[in-house]
Motif scaffolding. Structure first.
Motif, short mmCIF file in Angstrom:
data_model
loop_
_atom_site.label_atom_id
_atom_site.label_comp_id
_atom_site.label_asym_id
_atom_site.label_seq_id
_atom_site.Cartn_x
_atom_site.Cartn_y
_atom_site.Cartn_z
N THR A 109 0.72 -1.15 -0.10
CA THR A 109 -0.22 -0.16 0.07
C THR A 109 0.87 1.11 0.25
N LYS A 110 0.55 2.01 -1.00
CA LYS A 110 0.61 3.36 -0.90
C LYS A 110 0.87 4.18 -1.53
N GLU A 111 0.61 5.54 -0.14
CA GLU A 111 -0.25 7.23 -0.57
C GLU A 111 0.43 7.66 -1.66
N ASP A 124 0.07 11.16 -5.37
CA ASP A 124 -0.79 11.78 -5.79
C ASP A 124 -1.27 11.30 -7.83
N LEU A 125 -0.49 10.11 -7.75
CA LEU A 125 -0.69 9.78 -9.32
C LEU A 125 -0.81 8.22 -9.79
N LEU A 126 -1.23 8.22 -10.75
CA LEU A 126 -1.74 6.03 -10.43
C LEU A 126 0.05 5.66 -10.71
N LYS A 127 0.30 5.88 -11.39
CA LYS A 127 1.16 5.90 -12.04
C LYS A 127 2.25 5.51 -11.24
N GLN A 128 2.70 7.12 -10.53
CA GLN A 128 3.60 6.80 -9.04
C GLN A 128 3.64 5.86 -8.26
N GLY A 129 1.62 5.30 -8.36
CA GLY A 129 1.98 4.62 -7.09
C GLY A 129 3.15 2.91 -7.62
N GLY A 130 2.39 3.21 -9.04
CA GLY A 130 3.29 1.74 -9.13
C GLY A 130 4.75 1.84 -9.44
N LYS A 131 5.66 3.42 -9.58
CA LYS A 131 7.10 2.93 -9.57
C LYS A 131 7.27 2.71 -8.03
N GLU A 132 6.67 3.11 -7.08
CA GLU A 132 7.26 2.99 -6.14
C GLU A 132 6.74 2.22 -5.73
N PHE A 133 5.87 1.14 -5.64
CA PHE A 133 6.02 -0.13 -4.65
C PHE A 133 7.16 -1.28 -5.69
N ASN A 134 7.74 -0.80 -7.17
CA ASN A 134 8.76 -0.89 -7.29
C ASN A 134 10.46 -0.99 -6.30
N LEU A 135 9.94 0.49 -6.11
CA LEU A 135 11.07 0.63 -5.37
C LEU A 135 11.18 -0.22 -3.52
N ILE A 136 10.06 -0.69 -2.70
CA ILE A 136 9.82 -0.70 -1.76
C ILE A 136 10.12 -2.92 -1.88
N TYR A 137 10.02 -3.49 -3.38
CA TYR A 137 9.78 -4.94 -3.85
C TYR A 137 11.16 -5.47 -4.57
N ASN A 138 10.88 -6.32 -4.23
CA ASN A 138 12.38 -6.68 -4.93
C ASN A 138 12.17 -7.32 -5.54
N ARG A 139 10.99 -7.10 -6.81
CA ARG A 139 11.16 -7.50 -8.23
C ARG A 139 9.95 -6.45 -8.62
N GLU A 140 10.10 -6.40 -10.02
CA GLU A 140 9.84 -5.24 -11.08
C GLU A 140 8.20 -5.82 -11.09
#
Length: 364
Positions: free
Chosen positions: A68-70, A72-88
């Motif tokens: 889960t992330k908060e 501003d933008l939907l695509k930003q969420g996808g990008k930030e998930f990649n930074l906290i998870y070990n797979r793309e």
């Protein structure tokens, strides 16, 4: 004479075509290094942000967890998930987008849906759902009981889309946006209630532009399925009359007056009585006819009441406005139609045909 470098470029283009590549940028799709996204859950965050969630990993045999992330933008969420998870995270297998009802009531989901729609990696058949309650809490709790719950939710939606049994309003992104951009149609979406232990369908939401304004459920939703959505109900239960009809098919005719002052709605139903707990002896032709008349009157009253609420909320999910279209005449605007729609006098008429009762004497 054609320069050699042109031959080289042509050869590269041919190789890309033969390899089925449309882009010179090769995506890494090794299973060990990616996590296909099955759903996005979108809710209101703090300070005007979105709270988005998804479940990982859908492919590898390891314990799933909710991200889960908060943002501003939907695509930003996808990008930030990649930074906290070990797979793309890959969105090519996205199948569901669940939008919290509070966000849908606020309006503005068009921009969210457009973001998904313009992504060439995502299918236009992604299901859209409205969720009343906390979906994250439900999916997190279910991980301890059924870890593939996200996949089973997708299969449930696909089942009811394929068989059109009238139980649910199933809508994908393409269908929603088509109605959103049509001046004489109102978009609809299914509404599910979610809590820690349950995730169940409750009805259909009607939208004015991209803002949820009305939700119908129970008998109202069943009538809507007959009037517009599936034109079929596997079971139409009417507890007030102690009767259940089965395999009900509808034939709907609308007649709009030339000056848009009145609408005649005729609904022909064909089905069979599958359950009767009332006092009448329905093996008697005369009493069966009386029961049918009671059902017709009941459905006429319920349908009239439903249509009046649609008029009051200025929504036209039945696409009555399309009956104003005439050859070689100018199409009326959405604003003009909704003004007419709010004042139209509606006459509803039901005609029910019941299939012969089989083995009724032994059953009664």
């Amino acid at each position: 004479m054609v320069p050699y470098k042109h031959y080289s470029l042509l050869a590269i283009a041919c190789l890309m075509w033969m390899a089925g590549c449309s882009s010179p940028y090769v995506e890494n799709n090794m299973i060990e290094e990616i996590a296909p996204v099955v759903f996005w859950s979108v809710d209101k965050g703090t300070e005007g942000k979105f709270k988005i969630s998804t479940l990982v990993p859908p492919l590898i045999q390891e314990k799933k967890r909710l991200l889960t992330k908060e943002v501003d933008l939907l695509k930003q969420g996808g990008k930030e998930f990649n930074l906290i998870y070990n797979r793309e995270l890959k969105q090519g297998q996205l199948r569901m987008v669940l939008i919290n009802e509070e966000l849908a009531k606020k309006g503005g989901i068009e921009k969210l849906v457009n973001t998904i729609l313009v992504d060439p990696d995502i299918s236009m058949r992604v299901y859209l759902l409205i969720v009343r309650g906390n979906f994250d809490e439900y999916i997190k709790h279910q991980l301890t009981k059924q870890e593939n719950q996200d996949y089973f939710l997708y299969r449930m939606l696909k089942h009811y889309e394929d068989y059109n049994q009238g139980e649910m309003s199933i809508v994908n992104i393409h269908q929603f946006m088509k109605k959103l951009y049509s001046p004489l149609e109102a978009p609809i979406l299914p509404v599910f209630r979610s809590d820690k232990n349950n995730f169940n369908y409750i009805g259909t939401a009607f939208f004015q532009e991209d803002k949820e304004v009305m939700v119908i459920q129970d008998v109202d939703d069943e009538i809507f399925q007959l009037l517009d959505n599936d034109h079929f109900l596997k079971v139409l239960a009417i507890p007030k009359l102690s009767v259940s009809l089965g395999r009900v098919r509808s034939n709907v005719r609308m007649k709009l007056s030339r000056d848009y002052s009145s609408l005649s709605l005729h609904v022909g139903l064909n089905g069979r009585i599958e359950e009767y707990q009332g006092e009448k002896e329905i093996q008697s032709e005369e009493q069966l006819e009386h029961v049918i008349q009671e059902i017709e009157i009941y459905l006429e009253e319920q349908t009239s009441d439903l249509l009046k609420r649609m008029q009051r909320w200025k929504v036209d999910p039945l696409e009555v406005g399309t009956h104003s279209l005439k050859p070689f005449s100018k199409e009326i605007t959405e604003k003009q139609w909704l003004k007419y729609w709010g004042n139209i006098k509606i006459n509803v008429d039901y005609d029910i045909k019941i299939q012969p009762l089989n083995n009724v004497e032994r059953l009664m």
